[in-house]
Design a protein around this motif. Structure first.
Motif, PDB file in Angstrom:
ATOM      1  N   ASP A  59      53.319  22.479 -78.384  1.00 22.67           N
ATOM      2  CA  ASP A  59      53.948  21.859 -77.214  1.00 22.67           C
ATOM      3  C   ASP A  59      54.499  20.475 -77.559  1.00 22.67           C
ATOM      4  O   ASP A  59      54.140  19.863 -78.565  1.00 22.67           O
ATOM      5  N   ASP A  60      55.325  19.989 -76.640  1.00 22.12           N
ATOM      6  CA  ASP A  60      55.832  18.603 -76.641  1.00 22.12           C
ATOM      7  C   ASP A  60      56.760  18.302 -77.811  1.00 22.12           C
ATOM      8  O   ASP A  60      56.714  17.206 -78.383  1.00 22.12           O
ATOM      9  N   HIS A  62      59.735  23.614 -72.062  1.00 22.99           N
ATOM     10  CA  HIS A  62      58.495  22.993 -71.562  1.00 22.99           C
ATOM     11  C   HIS A  62      58.841  22.011 -70.437  1.00 22.99           C
ATOM     12  O   HIS A  62      58.094  21.070 -70.208  1.00 22.99           O
ATOM     13  N   HIS A  93      58.453  16.879 -68.258  1.00 26.30           N
ATOM     14  CA  HIS A  93      56.999  17.091 -68.240  1.00 26.30           C
ATOM     15  C   HIS A  93      56.335  16.655 -66.935  1.00 26.30           C
ATOM     16  O   HIS A  93      55.312  15.955 -66.945  1.00 26.30           O
ATOM     17  N   HIS A 134      49.879  20.797 -80.256  1.00 18.59           N
ATOM     18  CA  HIS A 134      51.020  19.917 -79.994  1.00 18.59           C
ATOM     19  C   HIS A 134      51.633  19.500 -81.326  1.00 18.59           C
ATOM     20  O   HIS A 134      50.940  19.474 -82.346  1.00 18.59           O
TER      21      HIS A 134
END
Ligand code: ZN
Length: 315
Positions: free
Chosen positions: A35-36, A102, A106, A235
């Motif tokens: 992620d991210d 994603h 956020h 991540h």
């Protein structure tokens, strides 16, 4: 030859013929998700150089272990030096990996409306969709920020319908290792040149990830009657850049081979409808267990060490 001796011989022979099978099994499967993207800790000074280093390291390790992976992009992270940041995403695609959405910035779905969240999904796919189309790849996966999938049934269902209409699948995860906590004291230790502390955090991180994996291996047969393919949520951050090789080696030693998210999603367990409404973002093992109307104790689900939580919170 007396009977006792024969039994001993038979036992040794069985041990011999069984040894290769034991070494190769169990045939466990795991999908790796990051992620991210383009890279965590966006405000940090020297971010771009560090993001390049981290991205290169992560991708080299994935290639070394023939491990496919998907990276979930937050497109606000592309602001600033846009071409250099887009180049980080290109690196993932160049390495044969795939990308997912994603959201744009956020947001916590608990704190925004369905309409605001829909806008986040659409704004968050502009660059990623273009990059993937250029490679004849389709953007198919969405992961909710913090895995907050809806604090009311109405919100959850509205976004599920919206995502399906736009060709997205919601991305589950069965193992969460709080890497976002470990990476805080880790990066701090590296920055001040404290290798002893960095090593202590790395060791704790690897042990915790393996403990979380072991828990998923134990709980999934209680839900599905068998071990299912696992999906690990990671991540794109410093602790993974520096630990991924050892982490994958330890998983391989537990019998894992790494599969695509598509392959994990093809497993019947992943077809279980997640009907859990929650303010929190638990793993899908918990969601599926509750959705199936089961009441299995997750008491053994490990927590990160308190000293890591304290360090991450600056205590
Ligand atoms: Zn995230």
């Amino acid at each position: 030859m007396n009977l006792k001796y024969s039994i001993v011989c038979l036992a040794s022979w069985l041990a011999l013929v069984q040894a290769p099978a034991t070494a190769q099994s169990p045939a466990r499967k795991m999908a790796l998700t990051f992620d991210d993207l383009p890279y965590s800790a966006r405000a940090q000074e020297g971010w771009l150089a560090n993001a390049r280093r981290g991205t290169t390291q992560i991708l080299e390790v994935l290639k070394k272990h023939h491990a496919p992976a998907i990276g979930f992009v937050i497109e606000t992270g592309l602001q600033g030096s846009i071409s250099e940041r887009v180049a980080l995403l290109q690196q993932w695609l160049d390495a044969g990996m795939t990308l997912g959405n994603h959201s744009y910035a956020h947001p916590d779905f608990n704190n925004v409306t369905v309409e605001q969240f829909q806008e986040e999904i659409l704004k968050g796919e502009v660059v990623t969709r273009r990059l993937m189309a250029a490679r004849k790849q389709e953007l198919r996966y969405f992961r909710h920020p913090m895995n907050h999938t809806g604090d009311t049934q109405e919100k959850k269902e509205a976004i599920e319908t919206f995502l399906a209409t736009h060709g997205y699948l919601v991305t589950p995860h069965t193992i969460e290792n709080s890497d976002f906590l470990f990476t805080v004291p880790y990066s701090r230790a590296v920055q001040r040149g404290d290798e002893t502390e960095a090593q202590r955090v790395r060791a704790a991180y690897l042990d915790f990830t393996l403990a979380a994996t072991e828990f998923a291996e134990k709980i999934s047969p209680q839900i599905f009657g068998r071990e299912i393919p696992q999906t690990l949520l990671l991540h794109a951050n410093d602790i993974n850049a520096d630990c991924l090789d050892e982490l994958l080696q330890r998983l391989i030693a537990r019998g894992y081979r790494f599969i695509t998210l598509d392959e994990a999603m093809a497993d019947p367990a992943y077809q279980t409808k997640d009907t859990l409404v929650s303010l929190k973002g638990p793993t899908y093992l918990w969601r599926w267990m509750r959705s199936l109307g089961q009441n299995i104790s997750f008491a053994g689900d490990p927590e990160p060490p308190k000293w890591i939580i304290d360090l991450a919170n600056g205590r």
